[in-house]
Design an enzyme around this catalytic site. Sequence first.
Site, PDB file in Angstrom:
ATOM      1  N   VAL A   1      42.901  35.379  29.958  1.00 38.20           N
ATOM      2  CA  VAL A   1      42.096  36.578  30.188  1.00 38.20           C
ATOM      3  C   VAL A   1      41.838  36.714  31.687  1.00 38.20           C
ATOM      4  O   VAL A   1      41.325  35.789  32.325  1.00 38.20           O
ATOM      5  CB  VAL A   1      40.765  36.513  29.424  1.00 38.20           C
ATOM      6  N   LYS A   2      42.196  37.855  32.230  1.00 33.94           N
ATOM      7  CA  LYS A   2      42.052  38.092  33.669  1.00 33.94           C
ATOM      8  C   LYS A   2      40.784  38.909  33.919  1.00 33.94           C
ATOM      9  O   LYS A   2      40.599  39.995  33.356  1.00 33.94           O
ATOM     10  CB  LYS A   2      43.287  38.835  34.181  1.00 33.94           C
ATOM     11  N   LEU A   3      39.917  38.356  34.778  1.00 31.38           N
ATOM     12  CA  LEU A   3      38.617  38.958  35.058  1.00 31.38           C
ATOM     13  C   LEU A   3      38.436  39.164  36.553  1.00 31.38           C
ATOM     14  O   LEU A   3      38.891  38.345  37.354  1.00 31.38           O
ATOM     15  CB  LEU A   3      37.489  38.043  34.560  1.00 31.38           C
TER      16      LEU A   3
END
Length: 217
Positions: free
Chosen positions: A82-84
């Site tokens: 998951v890219k945040l």
Amino acid sequence: MKFFVDTAEIDAIAELNDLGMVDGVTTNPSLILKSGRDILEVTKEICDLVDGPVSAEVVATKADDMIAEGRKLAEIADNITVKLPLTWDGLKACKVLSGEGKMVNVTLCFSANQALIAAKAGATFISPFIGRLDDINIDGMDLIADIRTIYDNYGFETQILAASIRTVNHVLESARIGADVMTAPPEVIKKLAMHPLTDKGLETFLADWAKTGQKIL
């Protein structure tokens, strides 16, 4: 150094993957737009093709919404990261999602302090943007070096993922400094094999071979 491919183009990923050049993939909303594909559909296809981590980015800006989107993206495949964004809300989401055992890539990092706090929040990867710092006359490699020193000082397990790579020199310097991973567009990865002296030498060899009048097959 691990090689991640920064694209959502399936054909480009497949070509490099067949050569063993792909340890993972990074995507973002801009790359999804360029691909013209549905984010869930193309991300699933990439995950089926590649064994390593595949970064899929949330688009929400509030922590609770980022967490919900992150959980949805993580359902696509076991190798989803998951890219945040590196915001306060992004760090809150990072803490929750990493605590649930999900891989998290904290992106848009432009300072060593940001990298430090992302590691504290449990980031799997930190993505410092080299090229964008170069654009404003700040040496992006200094940031990679600072993060490497800080992480080594305190034993942080967060991996440095050198991003916004635009040239083969960016790759070389990142490797020298000790970045764990680099992500680059397919065309930059292909240029790593290029050198004018290689081309010149091959031209000479072929010219001499032609003079022999011989054939191998």
